[in-house]
Design a protein around this motif. Structure first.
Motif, mmCIF file in Angstrom:
data_model
loop_
_atom_site.group_PDB
_atom_site.id
_atom_site.type_symbol
_atom_site.label_atom_id
_atom_site.label_comp_id
_atom_site.label_asym_id
_atom_site.label_seq_id
_atom_site.Cartn_x
_atom_site.Cartn_y
_atom_site.Cartn_z
ATOM 1 N N HIS A 127 6.692 36.021 36.826
ATOM 2 C CA HIS A 127 7.830 36.243 35.383
ATOM 3 C C HIS A 127 8.854 35.267 35.489
ATOM 4 C CE1 HIS A 127 4.638 39.491 34.927
ATOM 5 N NE2 HIS A 127 5.982 39.884 36.042
ATOM 6 N N THR A 128 8.079 33.785 34.067
ATOM 7 C CA THR A 128 9.436 32.960 34.163
ATOM 8 C C THR A 128 8.885 32.728 32.293
ATOM 9 O OG1 THR A 128 7.156 31.290 34.502
ATOM 10 C CG2 THR A 128 8.603 31.739 36.368
ATOM 11 N N TYR A 129 10.222 31.546 32.669
ATOM 12 C CA TYR A 129 10.558 31.745 30.656
ATOM 13 C C TYR A 129 8.874 31.002 29.914
ATOM 14 C CZ TYR A 129 15.183 31.861 31.809
ATOM 15 O OH TYR A 129 16.166 32.302 31.911
ATOM 16 N N TYR A 130 8.062 30.334 30.883
ATOM 17 C CA TYR A 130 6.644 30.072 30.424
ATOM 18 C C TYR A 130 5.630 30.721 31.846
ATOM 19 C CZ TYR A 130 8.851 27.217 34.699
ATOM 20 O OH TYR A 130 9.059 26.787 36.219
ATOM 21 N N PRO A 131 4.342 30.255 31.219
ATOM 22 C CA PRO A 131 3.728 30.708 31.978
ATOM 23 C C PRO A 131 3.384 30.088 33.224
ATOM 24 C CG PRO A 131 2.565 30.343 29.930
ATOM 25 C CD PRO A 131 3.896 29.843 30.143
ATOM 26 N N LEU A 132 3.376 30.418 34.465
ATOM 27 C CA LEU A 132 4.087 29.746 35.478
ATOM 28 C C LEU A 132 2.599 29.318 35.714
ATOM 29 C CD1 LEU A 132 5.841 29.907 38.442
ATOM 30 C CD2 LEU A 132 4.288 31.563 39.421
ATOM 31 N N LEU A 133 0.732 29.762 35.698
ATOM 32 C CA LEU A 133 0.375 28.771 35.674
ATOM 33 C C LEU A 133 -0.078 27.513 34.551
ATOM 34 C CD1 LEU A 133 -2.724 28.844 37.126
ATOM 35 C CD2 LEU A 133 -3.671 30.191 34.912
ATOM 36 N N LYS A 134 0.885 27.225 33.936
ATOM 37 C CA LYS A 134 0.850 25.849 33.075
ATOM 38 C C LYS A 134 1.677 24.654 34.246
ATOM 39 C CE LYS A 134 -0.367 27.589 28.632
ATOM 40 N NZ LYS A 134 0.263 26.829 27.354
ATOM 41 N N ARG A 135 2.968 25.680 35.234
ATOM 42 C CA ARG A 135 3.738 24.755 35.482
ATOM 43 C C ARG A 135 2.860 24.252 36.740
ATOM 44 N NH1 ARG A 135 8.928 26.597 38.714
ATOM 45 N NH2 ARG A 135 8.932 24.885 39.935
ATOM 46 N N ALA A 136 1.654 24.626 36.952
ATOM 47 C CA ALA A 136 0.670 24.881 38.695
ATOM 48 C C ALA A 136 -0.087 23.709 38.038
ATOM 49 C CB ALA A 136 -0.021 25.916 38.890
ATOM 50 N N LYS A 300 13.672 38.057 29.870
ATOM 51 C CA LYS A 300 12.666 37.099 30.335
ATOM 52 C C LYS A 300 12.630 36.429 31.378
ATOM 53 C CE LYS A 300 9.668 35.772 25.953
ATOM 54 N NZ LYS A 300 9.601 34.486 25.423
ATOM 55 N N GLY A 301 13.480 36.017 31.818
ATOM 56 C CA GLY A 301 13.814 35.400 33.355
ATOM 57 C C GLY A 301 14.411 36.005 33.864
ATOM 58 N N THR A 302 15.473 37.661 33.661
ATOM 59 C CA THR A 302 15.675 38.205 34.852
ATOM 60 C C THR A 302 14.687 39.429 34.860
ATOM 61 O OG1 THR A 302 17.026 39.251 33.053
ATOM 62 C CG2 THR A 302 18.362 37.902 34.735
ATOM 63 N N ASP A 303 14.273 40.013 33.811
ATOM 64 C CA ASP A 303 13.013 41.170 33.710
ATOM 65 C C ASP A 303 13.847 43.026 33.871
ATOM 66 O OD1 ASP A 303 10.527 39.917 34.301
ATOM 67 O OD2 ASP A 303 10.575 40.357 36.833
ATOM 68 N N LEU A 304 15.216 42.049 32.907
ATOM 69 C CA LEU A 304 15.800 43.210 31.879
ATOM 70 C C LEU A 304 15.543 43.492 31.540
ATOM 71 C CD1 LEU A 304 19.589 42.074 33.853
ATOM 72 C CD2 LEU A 304 17.965 43.482 34.554
ATOM 73 N N PRO A 305 16.263 44.333 30.966
ATOM 74 C CA PRO A 305 16.196 45.519 29.503
ATOM 75 C C PRO A 305 16.898 44.293 28.599
ATOM 76 C CG PRO A 305 16.272 46.742 30.634
ATOM 77 C CD PRO A 305 16.520 45.988 31.543
ATOM 78 N N VAL A 306 15.958 43.901 26.845
ATOM 79 C CA VAL A 306 16.716 43.346 26.160
ATOM 80 C C VAL A 306 18.455 44.204 25.782
ATOM 81 C CG1 VAL A 306 16.972 42.620 23.977
ATOM 82 C CG2 VAL A 306 15.081 42.019 25.077
ATOM 83 N N GLU A 307 17.501 45.203 25.242
ATOM 84 C CA GLU A 307 18.993 46.414 25.545
ATOM 85 C C GLU A 307 20.659 46.012 26.292
ATOM 86 O OE1 GLU A 307 16.102 47.173 25.388
ATOM 87 O OE2 GLU A 307 16.066 47.207 23.111
ATOM 88 N N LYS A 308 19.900 45.669 27.593
ATOM 89 C CA LYS A 308 20.783 45.512 29.290
ATOM 90 C C LYS A 308 21.523 44.007 28.844
ATOM 91 C CE LYS A 308 23.327 46.468 32.902
ATOM 92 N NZ LYS A 308 24.294 47.695 33.267
ATOM 93 N N VAL A 309 20.556 43.488 28.529
ATOM 94 C CA VAL A 309 21.395 42.195 28.074
ATOM 95 C C VAL A 309 22.472 41.812 27.200
ATOM 96 C CG1 VAL A 309 20.199 39.345 28.413
ATOM 97 C CG2 VAL A 309 19.354 40.820 29.050
ATOM 98 N N GLU A 310 22.104 42.520 26.257
ATOM 99 C CA GLU A 310 22.231 42.556 25.003
ATOM 100 C C GLU A 310 24.302 43.259 25.472
ATOM 101 O OE1 GLU A 310 20.353 44.612 22.340
ATOM 102 O OE2 GLU A 310 19.598 42.889 21.024
ATOM 103 N N GLU A 311 23.687 43.717 26.205
ATOM 104 C CA GLU A 311 25.431 45.202 26.898
ATOM 105 C C GLU A 311 26.172 44.009 27.775
ATOM 106 O OE1 GLU A 311 26.467 47.771 30.199
ATOM 107 O OE2 GLU A 311 24.350 48.935 28.559
ATOM 108 N N ILE A 312 25.643 43.605 28.182
ATOM 109 C CA ILE A 312 26.649 42.705 29.113
ATOM 110 C C ILE A 312 26.702 41.373 28.652
ATOM 111 C CG2 ILE A 312 25.750 40.294 31.166
ATOM 112 C CD1 ILE A 312 23.415 42.165 31.875
ATOM 113 N N LYS A 313 26.085 40.854 27.325
ATOM 114 C CA LYS A 313 26.457 39.521 26.674
ATOM 115 C C LYS A 313 28.047 40.249 25.832
ATOM 116 C CE LYS A 313 25.225 36.289 22.991
ATOM 117 N NZ LYS A 313 24.488 36.214 21.847
ATOM 118 N N LYS A 314 27.836 41.445 25.543
ATOM 119 C CA LYS A 314 28.953 41.992 24.715
ATOM 120 C C LYS A 314 29.991 42.078 25.549
ATOM 121 C CE LYS A 314 30.419 46.380 22.088
ATOM 122 N NZ LYS A 314 30.257 47.396 21.598
ATOM 123 N N GLU A 315 29.790 42.216 26.830
ATOM 124 C CA GLU A 315 30.702 42.053 28.068
ATOM 125 C C GLU A 315 31.946 40.960 28.095
ATOM 126 O OE1 GLU A 315 29.735 44.210 31.130
ATOM 127 O OE2 GLU A 315 29.049 46.252 30.494
#
Length: 321
Positions: A127-136, A300-315
């Motif tokens: 899981h990356t910001y882009y399809p890993l197969l395209k990088r390959a 996408k890059g960390t596999d964290l839920p969007v809600e969790k990332v928003e919480e971290i950003k708020k902190e």
């Protein structure tokens, strides 16, 4: 912001020391021979010993071969079992230089004049910001184009060597391992005008998915990689398993690499220690947010839920007030 470079740094692993040890271990011809046996068609009928001792040539290169164009190709040396170099990504985020994890050449058993150029990439996650197969796809294209001026010159395209890009992904879906191959095929649309296979079968991508949990699979390569990088066995147990089931006798340096990997609680590959993983992912999210990435990209890059990332950003924002 150089998103490609950020991805490369992130994919290098959560613990650089583990990452370096894992790639150095993969550089051993003892391990590479098993990967070729199960991933490269030309070697499927060969013995592991022949692949290890006869067909892998020179020094496979690690951390020394740039992916991007117009950068110097490293020159392979002869006469060692080890890939030169320890790291495959630059330590600086700002330089933007990306290198192949491991690259080496092998001679096919059927035609001594034909060489395969093979690169192997070890990834924590597919899981990356882009399809890993395209990088390959980009990597095999670079492996071919970088032959210009080395293997062929001017209009000597008949000298282009076949390339493989093999990706070891340690996050098999549903904890079920597998190997998937991608290649160019010939499909006549009208009539039956065909060409020689050797003229178009020049690049293949092999995605290897290693399960987190030890599984009773028939594929020995997946079991070997699972034992090396996924199982919770200590170093002495791993060494015993490798000798008994794969006839791989680790030398002192290789055993030390395995011990290093076993002693680190967080490495390139997610292990199931939830508390350690959660804290590492949180630190990664903080770093990416401070770099200016969007909440969606960080999720996408960390596999964290969007809600969790928003919480971290708020902190983070509250701390700046």
């Amino acid at each position: 912001m150089d998103y490609d470079t950020i991805d490369d740094v992130y994919l290098a692993g959560k613990n650089p020391e583990y990452d370096a040890a894992a790639k150095k271990l993969l550089s051993s011809k003892k391990i590479l021979a098993w990967i070729l046996k199960y991933c490269v068609e030309e070697f499927k009928d060969c013995s592991i010993a022949d692949i290890r001792d006869r067909y892998i040539i020179g020094i496979p290169e690690a951390a020394s071969v740039p992916v991007l164009p117009d950068e110097t190709n490293a020159v392979a040396k002869i006469g060692t079992d080890r890939i030169s170099g320890e790291r495959t990504e630059d330590t600086s985020v700002t330089e933007g230089k990306v290198t192949f994890d491991i690259r080496f050449r092998a001679i096919t058993p059927h035609n001594e004049l034909v060489q395969l150029i093979i690169n192997i990439e070890a990834q924590r996650s597919r899981h990356t910001y882009y399809p890993l197969l395209k990088r390959a796809m980009y990597y095999v294209s670079r492996l071919i184009s970088s032959q210009y001026g080395v293997d062929f010159d001017k209009a000597q395209y008949g000298k282009i060597k076949k390339v493989y890009s093999i990706w070891l992904c340690m996050d098999a879906p549903d904890d079920r391992g597998g190997i998937t191959r991608y290649r160019m095929q010939e499909e006549p649309e009208y009539g039956n005008i065909l060409d020689e296979k050797e003229n178009y079968d020049l690049q293949q991508i092999v995605m290897v998915y290693v399960a987190h949990a030890r599984a009773d699979m028939e594929n020995r390569l997946l079991n070997l990689l699972g034992e090396l990088f996924v199982s919770e066995d200590d170093a002495s147990r791993k060494k015993a398993e490798l000798i008994e089931h794969y006839d791989i006798d680790l030398n002192e340096n290789e055993e030390r690499l395995v011990s290093t990997m076993c002693n680190l609680s967080v490495g390139v590959y997610v292990r199931g220690r939830e508390s350690g993983i959660a804290e590492t992912l949180r630190k990664t999210a903080v770093r990416f947010l401070n770099m200016g990435l969007s909440v969606e990209d960080v999720a996408k890059g960390t596999d964290l839920p969007v809600e969790k990332v928003e919480e971290i950003k708020k902190e983070i924002e509250e701390k700046k007030i």
